[in-house]
Scaffold this motif. Structure first.
Motif, short mmCIF file in Angstrom:
data_model
loop_
_atom_site.label_atom_id
_atom_site.label_comp_id
_atom_site.label_asym_id
_atom_site.label_seq_id
_atom_site.Cartn_x
_atom_site.Cartn_y
_atom_site.Cartn_z
N SER A 235 0.84 -1.20 0.00
CA SER A 235 0.00 0.00 0.00
C SER A 235 0.87 1.25 0.00
O SER A 235 1.88 1.31 0.71
N PRO A 236 0.49 2.26 -0.78
CA PRO A 236 1.23 3.52 -0.75
C PRO A 236 0.87 4.31 0.50
O PRO A 236 -0.21 4.14 1.07
N SER A 237 1.76 5.18 0.92
CA SER A 237 1.48 6.04 2.06
C SER A 237 0.50 7.13 1.65
O SER A 237 0.31 7.42 0.47
N ASP A 238 -0.12 7.75 2.64
CA ASP A 238 -1.01 8.88 2.36
C ASP A 238 -0.24 10.00 1.66
O ASP A 238 -0.78 10.69 0.79
N ALA A 239 1.02 10.18 2.06
CA ALA A 239 1.84 11.22 1.44
C ALA A 239 2.09 10.93 -0.03
O ALA A 239 2.13 11.84 -0.86
N ALA A 240 2.24 9.64 -0.38
CA ALA A 240 2.46 9.27 -1.77
C ALA A 240 1.22 9.56 -2.61
O ALA A 240 1.31 10.07 -3.73
N VAL A 241 0.05 9.22 -2.07
CA VAL A 241 -1.21 9.49 -2.78
C VAL A 241 -1.39 10.99 -2.97
O VAL A 241 -1.77 11.46 -4.05
N GLU A 242 -1.10 11.74 -1.93
CA GLU A 242 -1.23 13.19 -2.01
C GLU A 242 -0.23 13.78 -3.00
O GLU A 242 -0.55 14.70 -3.76
N GLY A 243 0.99 13.24 -3.00
CA GLY A 243 2.01 13.73 -3.93
C GLY A 243 1.63 13.48 -5.37
O GLY A 243 1.84 14.33 -6.24
N ARG A 244 1.06 12.31 -5.64
CA ARG A 244 0.61 11.99 -7.00
C ARG A 244 -0.49 12.95 -7.44
O ARG A 244 -0.48 13.46 -8.57
N SER A 245 -1.43 13.20 -6.55
CA SER A 245 -2.52 14.12 -6.87
C SER A 245 -1.99 15.53 -7.13
O SER A 245 -2.47 16.24 -8.03
N LYS A 246 -0.98 15.92 -6.37
CA LYS A 246 -0.41 17.25 -6.54
C LYS A 246 0.24 17.39 -7.92
O LYS A 246 0.06 18.41 -8.60
N VAL A 247 0.97 16.35 -8.34
CA VAL A 247 1.60 16.38 -9.67
C VAL A 247 0.54 16.50 -10.75
O VAL A 247 0.65 17.31 -11.68
N GLU A 248 -0.52 15.69 -10.63
CA GLU A 248 -1.59 15.72 -11.63
C GLU A 248 -2.22 17.11 -11.71
O GLU A 248 -2.43 17.65 -12.80
N ASN A 249 -2.51 17.70 -10.56
CA ASN A 249 -3.17 19.01 -10.55
C ASN A 249 -2.28 20.10 -11.13
O ASN A 249 -2.77 21.00 -11.83
N ILE A 250 -1.00 20.03 -10.86
CA ILE A 250 -0.07 21.01 -11.43
C ILE A 250 -0.06 20.91 -12.95
O ILE A 250 -0.11 21.92 -13.67
N MET A 251 -0.05 19.68 -13.46
CA MET A 251 0.00 19.49 -14.91
C MET A 251 -1.31 19.93 -15.57
O MET A 251 -1.30 20.47 -16.68
N ILE A 252 -2.42 19.73 -14.89
CA ILE A 252 -3.71 20.17 -15.43
C ILE A 252 -3.75 21.70 -15.48
O ILE A 252 -4.22 22.29 -16.47
N LYS A 253 -3.25 22.35 -14.44
CA LYS A 253 -3.22 23.82 -14.43
C LYS A 253 -2.34 24.35 -15.57
O LYS A 253 -2.69 25.34 -16.22
N MET A 254 -1.22 23.69 -15.81
CA MET A 254 -0.35 24.09 -16.92
C MET A 254 -1.07 23.93 -18.25
O MET A 254 -0.96 24.78 -19.15
N ALA A 255 -1.83 22.84 -18.38
CA ALA A 255 -2.58 22.60 -19.62
C ALA A 255 -3.64 23.67 -19.84
O ALA A 255 -3.80 24.18 -20.96
N LYS A 256 -4.37 24.01 -18.79
CA LYS A 256 -5.40 25.05 -18.90
C LYS A 256 -4.78 26.38 -19.31
O LYS A 256 -5.35 27.14 -20.11
N LYS A 257 -3.61 26.67 -18.77
CA LYS A 257 -2.92 27.90 -19.12
C LYS A 257 -2.55 27.90 -20.60
O LYS A 257 -2.70 28.92 -21.29
#
Length: 379
Positions: A235-257
């Motif tokens: 199982s991944p840690s909560d920090a790993a799940v949060e880190g993955r989500s953070k990367v995804e959200n950053i990339m989505i924001k870049m795409a919208k820009k």
């Protein structure tokens, strides 16, 4: 939806694969257990810029396909519907691949029961031609010495034959007109969540693959590969799940820009004026499936008196037929001899359709495209 970290229990795959080799191990499990007739994958030819699709039926040959190929922007869905419609097949999918497959399933051109989709998180792909130029210009390396490449932490990283690595920030490359393909820069679907599982290194520990399990079929894949002794999970840690989500959200924001910056720059009618109606964009489009029955093959669309032919009818039919289902894969841009930003125009109109209806091509479940039919008929 659930998450696991996974890595191969096969030493050869572990060494050849990327971030744990879980994807290759799962594909091997499917072949060895006879769950599929074959695996559709990419294999390098002369170098990392020249990967091409192969249909693997012997799991020993999967080792040649291990790793990532960001310089090989191939559309898997188009290949499946044309050549493997009657076979049980597993294949890896980028988000745009997944979206194309989903659109083709909606059109009754691919049978969901016959396929396994192993999703790959995607930060973008690079044109093979500009990829070589990019390495020659921005890296202290000979493009022919590159043995592997990856996109990680905002950098395009290359590994050379001597084992050394070099990295340049994607942002710096794109400011100079290189880096990811333009459609990838504005793509806001980064994780293929309609694949059975979605795999990648975002949030993963070194040597492990982070896997998002999206459906029952995906869970059966993980459980079966573990039982077969080819896959180890934890199982991944909560920090790993949060880190993955953070990367995804950053990339989505870049795409919208990037969307906000590029959509206003294109005028459809001005761009279409260069069109010579060569049909290359239609022929390469993964959503155009009607082939011999295509309306554009009818005699009244042929204007032999005008060279080049008037393009507005040609492009108008294409736009009305499938712009709402454009998955922004960029294949049309790659083949257009007149350098028309075809995918930008289609993606811009798809977003307008989304604003009116909420429909996202290859993603929406509860909204159907306008040419949807519940019956297995030619639309």
């Amino acid at each position: 939806m659930s998450y696991v970290l996974a890595k191969s229990q096969n030493n050869e795959i572990l060494e050849a694969g990327e971030c744990g080799g879980a994807v290759t191990s799962i594909l091997k499990y499917l072949l060895d257990e006879g769950l599929v007739d074959g695996v559709l994958a990419l294999s390098p030819h002369d170098d990392v810029y020249d990967a091409f699709p192969v249909f693997v039926t012997d799991s020993e040959d999967l080792l040649k396909t291990a790793g990532s190929y960001h310089c090989a922007p191939t559309m898997i869905g188009d290949i499946v519907q044309k050549y493997f419609i009657d076979k049980k097949v597993a294949f890896t999918v980028k988000p745009c691949d997944m979206r194309a497959v989903e659109e083709l399933i909606t059109r009754h051109k691919i049978n969901r029961d016959n396929i396994y989709m192993i999703g790959l998180n995607c930060g973008g792909t690079v044109s093979p031609v500009s990829g070589r130029e990019m390495i020659d210009l921005f890296y202290e390396a000979d493009p022919d010495d590159v043995v592997s490449e990856e996109i990680d932490k905002g950098q395009f990283i290359i590994e050379l034959a001597d084992g050394s690595e070099e990295a340049v920030k994607i942002h710096d490359l794109e400011n100079e007109g290189y880096g990811r393909r333009s459609n990838c820069q504005r793509c806001d679907v980064k994780i293929p969540r309609k694949a059975n599982i979605a795999c990648g290194n975002w949030g993963a520990e070194d040597g492990w693959t982070f896997i998002e399990i999206n459906d029952e079929k995906g869970q059966e894949l993980i459980d079966g590969a573990k039982k077969a002794g080819i896959l180890e999970t934890k199982s991944p840690s909560d920090a790993a799940v949060e880190g993955r989500s953070k990367v995804e959200n950053i990339m989505i924001k870049m795409a919208k820009k990037n969307q906000d910056a590029t959509y206003p720059t294109v005028s459809e009618m001005t761009e279409w004026s260069r069109c010579i109606s060569c049909y290359a964009c239609r022929d390469v489009c993964p959503i155009c499936w009607c082939f011999e029955n295509c309306e554009l093959n009818k005699p009244y669309f042929k204007d032999e008196a005008n060279i080049p032919p008037v393009p507005i009818a040609f492009q108008g039919v294409r736009l009305s037929h499938m712009s709402f289902s454009c998955v922004d894969c960029g294949q049309c841009d790659d083949v257009c001899p007149m350098d028309i930003p075809v995918s930008l125009i289609f993606d811009k109109l798809q977003k307008k359709y989304y604003n009116r209806t909420g429909y996202v091509a290859g993603v929406s479940d509860d909204i159907k495209p306008p040419l949807y039919s519940p019956e297995k008929t030619e639309l």
